[in-house]
Enzyme design. Structure first.
Site, mmCIF file in Angstrom:
data_model
loop_
_atom_site.group_PDB
_atom_site.id
_atom_site.type_symbol
_atom_site.label_atom_id
_atom_site.label_comp_id
_atom_site.label_asym_id
_atom_site.label_seq_id
_atom_site.Cartn_x
_atom_site.Cartn_y
_atom_site.Cartn_z
ATOM 1 N N CYS B 88 0.821 -1.218 0.000
ATOM 2 C CA CYS B 88 0.000 0.000 0.000
ATOM 3 C C CYS B 88 0.852 1.264 0.000
ATOM 4 O O CYS B 88 0.339 2.370 -0.135
ATOM 5 C CB CYS B 88 -0.972 -0.001 1.180
ATOM 6 N N HIS B 341 -9.387 4.059 -1.660
ATOM 7 C CA HIS B 341 -8.044 3.485 -1.602
ATOM 8 C C HIS B 341 -7.703 2.667 -2.847
ATOM 9 O O HIS B 341 -7.682 1.447 -2.812
ATOM 10 C CB HIS B 341 -7.935 2.620 -0.337
#
Lengths: 471, 395
Positions: B88, B341
């Site tokens: 991430c 996201h």
């Protein structure tokens, strides 16, 4: 003298009442219940569960053979006893063999094992389990049950001697399942009971009594197969035994479990047996095996209750709908799982995946799962020994009840287990009520079927709460 | 690492970000073009001024490997394009490597762009199953990994389930409030604490509003050497520090791992603070955009970044410390929770918000006094962390 060193049973967590089966089809189901394998269980995993119990007090060093017996072996080609040997973490140079073909497969394996022990091989562990598929709404559906059992045979420290055995074969098409069948089939009930079960069992039991100059009243306990409660009761009368001499068939509590049935009954019978007791033990399936057993003084020297007292009160009732789904009789949504199956990865990592080995650092003692060549704590390289974690107890370190992960029985219980010694194992939890899970709950490890990706059975470990006296 | 690291050596002179969300009608190339051309325009440069580019994206399903997914739509065929991936933190990783190339003196102007197209995969969330083994993590999900933190944190610090839920629930309310004011955010509705507490459980104790959006999106930055930054604009934003660290890829198998804080965030932030000369982050950081993939993550990030004392972030949540008008606003754009996201884009989207705040261009979300801002990503199980500190003054 060759005999039984240990005998143990695995009953799956879920119970299906006959009433639930009946009401699903708008009929009277009757009384009693049967055991149902969890969705992640099969004959291999249930047999292994029982096998682990046999090893607890006996160690592994003396075991020189492992036999697996089932009519529902997950593989036609690939040795199931070999899978079991890896999971039980037995040495690579022991004899392994699979038995099948009839509900007599368990006692067939035991007969071979007894001969092997007599021949000087060493101790032999026999594992047996069945998970027999019955057509929904058929009589067999409420008669059958799923379970596993294991028996460790040897020639020292035995709790029960094998005094004699007698076997007959019978080429009768009474109960069968062809290689291409999904469900067990039967011929007409009366033929099945009278010409198959009654004729064979009666002959084997009477013969073994006669050739040992014994009468029914000389026997302390008689333990024999029953396809259903009514036929089992009728057989008591035919053989001339009094009801108090006869071990409960457990058919109304567990069901007809096929290959392990008579082992489960024998375990229950041994739980209150006394030295010198004579036991007639008989099985049926394409013929019959009958044994004369005698209980030894060893039985009073150690506590066998952990393996012989059946955990009949552990578990939960299962709905009929979930039973159908767990056994794959109805299709349910399949989640997209993002992992790649690989036989070579499974093979390369077999010490972790099958035997649940971790590594213990020789320098600082840190225990890690899976095996780490460089220690997490002190960074020592290739300085460790492999340690078996499958028989270690643990506690839930953290957990989640996950509704995103799907699966046949949501929520999926995800846990981090901290084992005795400090290893951390991320794993799913099975055989439990999600409401009872919290940090600190004591757990043990259990091998389960994960998926069939790659076209083969992928087994791995889960945890489950420790039930009963073992907590 | 050299003491001052990257501090003041490079500057950001343009940024772009497409609308995040379930962009069913946009392909990766559309989002890449939107983000890149907004950044070109912001920097007042021509695409031909770009001398090298870095792409951050985590999955190859629809775009193939390498840097071509960026080079092709933008027609950047004559220059080096490098693809990077670091969980991430992927967006930050693209930014970080672009900064280093400029600081090394190799290029004057470069592009860092991150994107992800999650919504073409056919499953909600990031899918089921983690790890690299056929069975060891078969049904692990992203929420369950972070639920481990929540249960453990509640346990360690004596929060009942209800107290824990309320504490993290307030973070969702805050981020929804902030996100409602950003036109490019995926989710733009405000929620009440009752709504958050009553939402369906995804992975206990995390409910629907404790989980961030899974979105499509792209964001981009134009980076140049600090010495020439003012020739492009009056208000370039200077890079003050970048830190990157990881703990085990498998914390759920690591002995003694605590699960109430992550060394990766602690170490990455220490690296960045040292470069930026920050001693007391709570006082010296004016805005932070952090990796609130789940509300519990934001709670422990407060502690790992040194904003709150260990085990006491709850007191700051209750005091409103991190709200838009609080002492240290966190996730002024709604965070991952509301902005969404798209993995490879997120690090750059965070920089985009800090950059705009530092330039005073955030309208009703604008924080009054902002000189230094922090962007933080946390990837893996969780494993990898990147911290970027930006400032609006050189020196």
């Amino acid at each position: 003298m060759v005999g039984i060193k240990e005998i143990a049973v695995h009953l799956p967590y879920y119970r299906l009442t006959k009433e639930a089966i009946g009401s699903a089809w708008g009929a009277k189901g009757g009384t009693g219940e049967r055991r149902v394998a969890n969705f992640d269980e099969d004959s291999i995993t249930m047999a292994i569960e029982a096998g682990f119990k046999c090893l607890k007090q006996n160690g592994r060093d003396h075991i020189k053979g492992l036999y697996f017996a089932s009519t529902t072996a997950p593989y036609w080609e690939k040795q199931c006893s070999g899978i079991c040997a890896g999971v039980l973490d037995l040495p690579p140079d022991i004899r392994t063999s699979d038995f099948g073909g009839s509900t007599r497969s368990g006692t067939n394996a035991i007969l071979s094992a007894v001969d092997a022990v007599k021949g000087g091989l060493g101790d032999v562990l026999v594992l047996t389990a069945d998970c027999r598929p019955a057509l929904p709404r058929s009589n067999l559906e409420s008669l059958f049950g799923d379970a596993g059992a294991a028996i460790l045979l040897g020639d020292s420290d035995v709790i029960c001697d094998f005094r004699d055995s007698y076997s007959i074969w019978d080429d009768i098409t009474d109960v069968w399942r062809m290689d291409k069948d999904d469900f067990v089939k039967t011929w007409e009930d009366r033929f099945v009971v009278q010409m198959g079960y009654e004729k064979n069992l009666e002959r084997s039991v009477k013969t073994i009594l006669e050739r040992n100059n014994l009468k029914a009243e000389d026997i302390d306990k008689v333990v024999f197969y029953g396809p259903d409660s009514r036929s089992h009761k009728r057989m008591i009368r035919r053989l001339g035994f009094k009801p108090e001499q006869v071990q409960d068939s457990l058919l109304d509590k567990i069901g007809n479990t096929g290959s392990p049935q008579v082992l489960i009954m024998l375990a229950a019978a041994l739980s209150d047996a006394k030295p010198g007791h004579k036991i007639i033990w008989a099985n049926f399936g394409s013929g019959s095996d009958a044994f004369l057993l005698e209980v030894t003084a060893e039985i009073e020297k150690r506590d066998i209750s952990l393996t012989t007292v059946l955990p009949l009160d552990v578990g939960e009732e299962l709905s009929y709908q979930k039973y159908l789904a767990f056994r794959g009789f109805v299709q349910t949504p399949q989640e997209l799982v993002r992992l790649f199956p690989s036989a070579s990865v499974m093979w390369r990592t077999r010490n972790w995946v099958s035997s649940l080995h971790g590594s213990k650092c020789n320098r600082c003692g840190t225990i890690t799962f899976p095996v780490q060549r460089v220690c997490y704590s002190c960074k020592a390289k290739d300085d460790f020994e492999e340690v078996r974690l499958s028989d270690k107890k643990g506690k839930v370190f953290s957990y989640s009840l996950d509704n995103l992960a799907g699966g046949p029985n949501p929520p999926t219980i995800q846990t981090i287990v901290e084992t005795e010694g400090g290893a951390r194992i991320y794993c799913l939890m099975t055989d439990c009520n999600p409401k009872e899970i919290e940090i600190g709950v004591p757990v043990e490890m259990t091998l389960r079927l994960f998926h069939e990706e790659g076209g083969f059975y992928n087994y791995y470990w889960k945890c489950r709460p420790v039930y009963g006296d073992q907590a | 690492m050299k003491k001052e690291g990257i501090r003041d050596r490079v500057a950001v002179i343009g940024m772009g970000c497409c609308k995040f969300g379930e962009n069913w009608d946009k392909g990766p190339e559309d989002m890449i073009i939107e983000a890149a051309y907004e950044a070109y325009e912001d920097a007042k440069i021509d695409p031909s001024d770009i001398q090298a580019a870095w792409l951050g994206t985590t999955s190859s399903h629809w775009v193939g490997m390498g840097g071509l997914a960026l080079a092709e739509p933008l027609k950047l065929h004559q220059i080096p394009v490098t693809r990077v991936e670091n969980w991430c933190a992927t967006g930050h990783e693209a930014f970080r490597n672009a900064c280093f190339a400029v600081a090394a003196g190799m290029y004057d102007i470069v592009l860092a762009l991150g994107f992800e197209k999650l919504k073409d995969c056919g499953f909600p969330g990031l899918g089921i199953g983690r790890g690299m083994h056929p069975v060891m993590e078969v049904r692990r999900t992203a929420p369950s990994s972070f639920a481990f933190i929540a249960h453990r944190y509640f346990h360690e610090y004596g929060l009942s389930y209800e107290e824990g839920k309320r504490t993290i629930g307030k973070i969702a309310v805050k981020n929804h409030h902030n996100g409602s004011m950003h036109p490019k955010a995926h989710f733009r509705m405000k929620v009440t604490l009752e709504q958050v507490l009553n939402a369906p459980i995804i992975s206990s104790p995390l409910g629907l509003f404790d989980c961030c959006g899974n979105s499509d999106g792209a964001a981009a930055a134009i980076i140049c050497s600090s010495d020439i930054a003012k020739s492009f604009r009056d208000d370039p934003i200077y890079v003050k520090g970048i830190g990157l660290s990881q703990n085990s890829i498998a914390p759920h198998f690591e002995p003694n791992f605590g699960w109430t804080g992550f060394a990766s965030t602690q170490n990455a932030s220490r690296q960045a603070y040292d470069q930026a000369g920050i001693k007391d982050p709570r006082k010296e950081i004016d805005v932070a955009v952090v990796h609130d993939c789940f509300t519990i993550t934001e709670l422990i990030i407060y502690e790992d970044l040194g904003f709150s004392p260990r085990g006491r972030a709850r007191e700051d949540v209750d005091a409103g410390t991190f709200t838009l008008d609080g002492e240290l606003p966190v996730n002024s754009d709604g965070g991952l929770k509301c902005f969404g996201h798209p993995i490879g884009a997120s690090g750059l989207r965070m920089c985009y918000e800090v950059y705009k705040q530092l330039q005073g261009k955030c309208g009703e979300r604008q924080i009054k006094k902002v000189d230094r801002g922090l962007a933080h990503t946390l990837g893996g199980h969780p494993t990898v962390s990147c911290v970027v500190i930006l400032g609006n003054e050189r020196g």
